[in-house]
Design an enzyme around this catalytic site. Structure first.
Site, PDB file in Angstrom:
ATOM      1  N   SER A   1      11.600 -17.176 -17.644  1.00  0.00           N
ATOM      2  CA  SER A   1      10.417 -16.346 -17.363  1.00  0.00           C
ATOM      3  C   SER A   1       9.193 -17.199 -17.025  1.00  0.00           C
ATOM      4  O   SER A   1       8.116 -16.673 -16.778  1.00  0.00           O
ATOM      5  CB  SER A   1      10.102 -15.444 -18.553  1.00  0.00           C
ATOM      6  OG  SER A   1       9.966 -16.219 -19.729  1.00  0.00           O
TER       7      SER A   1
ATOM      8  N   THR B   1     -11.866  24.956  -2.545  1.00  0.00           N
ATOM      9  CA  THR B   1     -10.664  25.211  -3.332  1.00  0.00           C
ATOM     10  C   THR B   1      -9.575  25.473  -2.292  1.00  0.00           C
ATOM     11  O   THR B   1      -9.858  26.047  -1.233  1.00  0.00           O
ATOM     12  CB  THR B   1     -10.796  26.434  -4.268  1.00  0.00           C
ATOM     13  OG1 THR B   1     -11.046  27.586  -3.480  1.00  0.00           O
ATOM     14  CG2 THR B   1     -11.942  26.261  -5.264  1.00  0.00           C
ATOM     15  N   HIS B   2      -8.378  25.035  -2.578  1.00  0.00           N
ATOM     16  CA  HIS B   2      -7.272  25.125  -1.613  1.00  0.00           C
ATOM     17  C   HIS B   2      -7.629  24.444  -0.295  1.00  0.00           C
ATOM     18  O   HIS B   2      -7.092  24.801   0.751  1.00  0.00           O
ATOM     19  CB  HIS B   2      -6.875  26.590  -1.344  1.00  0.00           C
ATOM     20  CG  HIS B   2      -6.720  27.403  -2.582  1.00  0.00           C
ATOM     21  ND1 HIS B   2      -5.525  27.574  -3.231  1.00  0.00           N
ATOM     22  CD2 HIS B   2      -7.642  28.073  -3.326  1.00  0.00           C
ATOM     23  CE1 HIS B   2      -5.693  28.337  -4.305  1.00  0.00           C
ATOM     24  NE2 HIS B   2      -6.980  28.645  -4.392  1.00  0.00           N
TER      25      HIS B   2
ATOM     26  N   SER C   1      -7.077  -0.485  15.603  1.00  0.00           N
ATOM     27  CA  SER C   1      -5.689  -0.316  16.012  1.00  0.00           C
ATOM     28  C   SER C   1      -5.388  -1.306  17.127  1.00  0.00           C
ATOM     29  O   SER C   1      -6.257  -1.622  17.929  1.00  0.00           O
ATOM     30  CB  SER C   1      -5.475   1.112  16.504  1.00  0.00           C
ATOM     31  OG  SER C   1      -4.395   1.155  17.424  1.00  0.00           O
TER      32      SER C   1
ATOM     33  N   LYS D   1     -10.047   3.411  17.669  1.00  0.00           N
ATOM     34  CA  LYS D   1      -9.746   3.702  16.265  1.00  0.00           C
ATOM     35  C   LYS D   1     -10.550   2.863  15.268  1.00  0.00           C
ATOM     36  O   LYS D   1     -10.775   1.684  15.477  1.00  0.00           O
ATOM     37  CB  LYS D   1      -8.257   3.459  15.987  1.00  0.00           C
ATOM     38  CG  LYS D   1      -7.332   4.492  16.592  1.00  0.00           C
ATOM     39  CD  LYS D   1      -7.516   5.886  16.010  1.00  0.00           C
ATOM     40  CE  LYS D   1      -6.966   6.011  14.604  1.00  0.00           C
ATOM     41  NZ  LYS D   1      -5.517   5.872  14.552  1.00  0.00           N
TER      42      LYS D   1
ATOM     43  N   GLU E   1      -6.755   4.152   1.940  1.00  0.00           N
ATOM     44  CA  GLU E   1      -5.332   4.452   2.127  1.00  0.00           C
ATOM     45  C   GLU E   1      -4.467   3.545   1.249  1.00  0.00           C
ATOM     46  O   GLU E   1      -3.495   3.988   0.634  1.00  0.00           O
ATOM     47  CB  GLU E   1      -4.932   4.271   3.592  1.00  0.00           C
ATOM     48  CG  GLU E   1      -5.488   5.361   4.506  1.00  0.00           C
ATOM     49  CD  GLU E   1      -5.210   5.064   5.974  1.00  0.00           C
ATOM     50  OE1 GLU E   1      -4.040   4.865   6.313  1.00  0.00           O
ATOM     51  OE2 GLU E   1      -6.162   5.028   6.763  1.00  0.00           O
TER      52      GLU E   1
ATOM     53  N   TYR F   1      13.659  -7.350 -31.763  1.00  0.00           N
ATOM     54  CA  TYR F   1      13.445  -7.941 -30.437  1.00  0.00           C
ATOM     55  C   TYR F   1      14.752  -7.989 -29.649  1.00  0.00           C
ATOM     56  O   TYR F   1      15.813  -8.312 -30.189  1.00  0.00           O
ATOM     57  CB  TYR F   1      12.883  -9.373 -30.562  1.00  0.00           C
ATOM     58  CG  TYR F   1      12.713 -10.025 -29.202  1.00  0.00           C
ATOM     59  CD1 TYR F   1      11.550  -9.844 -28.464  1.00  0.00           C
ATOM     60  CD2 TYR F   1      13.746 -10.775 -28.630  1.00  0.00           C
ATOM     61  CE1 TYR F   1      11.405 -10.405 -27.203  1.00  0.00           C
ATOM     62  CE2 TYR F   1      13.608 -11.339 -27.360  1.00  0.00           C
ATOM     63  CZ  TYR F   1      12.448 -11.146 -26.658  1.00  0.00           C
ATOM     64  OH  TYR F   1      12.304 -11.690 -25.407  1.00  0.00           O
TER      65      TYR F   1
ATOM     66  N   GLN G   1      11.391  -9.246 -22.220  1.00  0.00           N
ATOM     67  CA  GLN G   1      10.829 -10.223 -21.290  1.00  0.00           C
ATOM     68  C   GLN G   1      10.404  -9.536 -19.984  1.00  0.00           C
ATOM     69  O   GLN G   1       9.539 -10.026 -19.271  1.00  0.00           O
ATOM     70  CB  GLN G   1      11.868 -11.310 -21.008  1.00  0.00           C
ATOM     71  CG  GLN G   1      11.391 -12.406 -20.108  1.00  0.00           C
ATOM     72  CD  GLN G   1      12.330 -13.613 -20.159  1.00  0.00           C
ATOM     73  OE1 GLN G   1      12.365 -14.319 -21.163  1.00  0.00           O
ATOM     74  NE2 GLN G   1      13.075 -13.826 -19.114  1.00  0.00           N
TER      75      GLN G   1
HETATM   76  N1  ARG Z   1      10.388 -15.358 -22.889  1.00  0.00           N
HETATM   77  C1  ARG Z   1      10.617 -14.460 -23.965  1.00  0.00           C
HETATM   78  C2  ARG Z   1       9.946 -13.105 -23.685  1.00  0.00           C
HETATM   79  O1  ARG Z   1       9.154 -13.034 -22.809  1.00  0.00           O
HETATM   80  C3  ARG Z   1      10.062 -15.031 -25.223  1.00  0.00           C
HETATM   81  C4  ARG Z   1      10.762 -14.560 -26.461  1.00  0.00           C
HETATM   82  C5  ARG Z   1      12.178 -14.978 -26.442  1.00  0.00           C
HETATM   83  N2  ARG Z   1      12.801 -14.827 -27.701  1.00  0.00           N
HETATM   84  C6  ARG Z   1      14.122 -14.973 -27.825  1.00  0.00           C
HETATM   85  N3  ARG Z   1      14.610 -14.890 -28.988  1.00  0.00           N
HETATM   86  N4  ARG Z   1      14.878 -15.158 -26.786  1.00  0.00           N
HETATM   87  O2  ARG Z   1      10.183 -12.111 -24.320  1.00  0.00           O
END
Ligand code: ARG
Length: 456
Positions: free
Chosen positions: A20, A152-153, A274, A280, A287, A314, A319
């Site tokens: 990550s 409205t509408h 454009s 344009k 948008e 967890y 992640q």
């Molecule tokens: N990179 C992990 C996350 O964003 C950190 C925690 C990872 N913990 C683990 N036990 N693998 O969640």
């Protein structure tokens, strides 16, 4: 990396799949902030020595500088921001670096980092919303007597002031501010101390860490502390609503800028041309705001879906919370910034608004109310006015342009004073109660909003 437990290295593809660091490195300043507080508490509780603390502080200080200057060598092999920093710290200060992780897990560490990040982001966003509200108020102030059709509408309904219309968005943003402030209270709790999931056997002081980091309290259940992402979902829901408000506003700006309405012009710096049609001028910014709303709404669904199947505590799934959250913050930040500037670049065309308001029999309700004041039951008044409108339609003119003699055919109660209520100004002025479009009421609304804006 994971030491003697493993007999072969992680496959290259898996490494890239699970890492990550490419996106969570932006948590680095918060990771360091959290580590400094954790280390200080460890030393105060005599879990590590003062010498270790001094080494950790020195090492983290250097790492912070390296990251800020772009000299830090991020490594995919070290998976995420936490391991990258810890490894470098150990390289710089030796054993003290290895002691930093005492009584801590990446699970409570990452949850802490994300909360610190989001708390800062919310504070920045609050200032940006307030700046946008300020720009709306400045524009509204000039247009409490600028008459436009209210719809409205998407059909012409009743006359309103342009300021009144703008103040509706200011009101929405007031709720957005409340929502963010409310979500912030739940963001601002400390997960550290939960360790991997069950707490830790070291004599830690969680309250001390909370107060060092400015958290309002600790997450009181260790399992919940490491797995809870409600705070991110709540924030993203609030963000999706803000984008939704801005998307509605954008839709109106686009309609108002269309030559079919011609109510406003948006400064050239927010528009593009454009490549084929030389005439344009396109309202690209509104948008795109409308388009980017889909993206933020999508992030909300992504986060909800991320959580729905997760058992405690967890899981690596978590992640995946970062990219949607970061992109939500980035999109909202850029959008709010550009929007406040765009509002100051709006040129209002009061004649076009007035012309439109005069076209749709916008004061028909006023005529009905007039007849009610003269004693006619409302339903009968409604019917009499409906016939008068039909007559005006056939003549191809507005209700206000019909002669008194003709009007009297629809009700003998109609007198010369009817033209006061058929005028756009008379219609506006008559809606004189809190929340109404009368100029003095809108002025009062603007001044209430200014007071609120000035409050912390
Ligand atoms: N990179 C992990 C996350 O964003 C950190 C925690 C990872 N913990 C683990 N036990 N693998 O969640």
């Amino acid at each position: 990396m994971w030491s003697g437990r493993f007999s072969e290295p992680v496959a290259e593809l898996v490494k890239r799949y699970t890492a990550s660091v490419d996106f969570d490195r932006r948590l680095a300043p918060f990771d360091i902030q959290g580590s400094l507080a954790h280390a200080q508490m460890l030393a105060e509780c005599s879990i590590i020595s003062d010498k270790d603390l001094a080494d950790i502080r020195r090492g983290l200080g250097q790492i912070e500088a390296e990251i800020a200057s772009g000299d830090f060598a991020w490594s995919l092999d070290l998976e995420d921001v936490h391991l990258n920093i810890e490894k470098r710290l150990t390289h710089l200060v030796g054993d003290a670096g290895k002691r930093l992780h005492t009584g801590r897990s990446r699970n409570d560490q990452v949850a802490t980092d994300v909360r610190l990040y989001l708390r800062t982001a919310i504070d920045d966003l609050l200032s940006l919303i307030k700046a946008l509200q300020g720009a709306l108020l400045d524009l509204a102030e000039k247009h409490t007597r600028t008459v436009m059709p209210g719809f409205t509408h998407l059909q012409i309904a009743q006359p309103i002031s342009f300021a009144h219309h703008l103040m509706a968005y200011c009101e929405m943003m007031g709720r957005d501010v409340e929502r963010l402030k409310d979500a912030r209270r739940r963001v601002n709790r400390l997960p550290l101390g939960a360790a991997a999931l069950a707490g830790t056997s070291y004599p830690i002081d969680r309250m001390r860490v909370a107060s060092l980091l400015g958290f309002e309290g600790v997450c009181e259940n260790s399992l919940d502390a490491v797995s809870d992402r409600d705070f991110a979902i709540e924030f993203t829901a609030a963000a999706a609503l803000i984008m939704t408000h801005l998307s509605r506003f954008s839709e109106e700006l686009i309609l108002w800028m269309s030559p079919m309405a011609g109510f406003i012009d948006i400064a050239d710096r927010f528009c593009t041309g454009s490549s084929i049609m030389p005439q344009k001028k396109n309202p690209d910014v509104p948008e795109l705001v409308r388009g980017k709303t889909g993206r933020v709404n999508g992030h909300l669904i992504a986060l909800l879906t991320l959580m729905k199947g997760q058992p405690l505590a967890y899981n690596k799934d978590n992640q995946e919370d970062k990219e949607p959250l970061f992109d939500t913050v980035d999109t909202l930040t850029q959008t709010l910034r550009i929007y406040a500037d765009m509002i100051t670049g709006i040129r209002v065309k009061p004649e076009a608004m007035r012309r439109a308001a005069l076209q749709g029999h916008a004061t028909a309700t006023d005529l009905a109310d007039y007849l009610v004041r003269k004693g006619l039951p409302f339903r009968d008044a409604h019917e009499a006015v409906a016939l008068a409108v039909r007559h005006a339609e056939q003549k191809g003119c507005d209700l206000a342009e019909i002669s008194l003699v003709e009007l009297k055919e629809f009700s003998a109660l109609i007198g010369e004073d009817v033209y006061l209520v058929l005028s756009l100004e008379g219609s506006l002025a008559s809606r004189n109660h809190i929340g109404g479009t009368a100029p003095e009421q809108v002025e009062a609304a603007i001044s209430r909003a200014r007071t609120k804006l000035a409050a912390p």
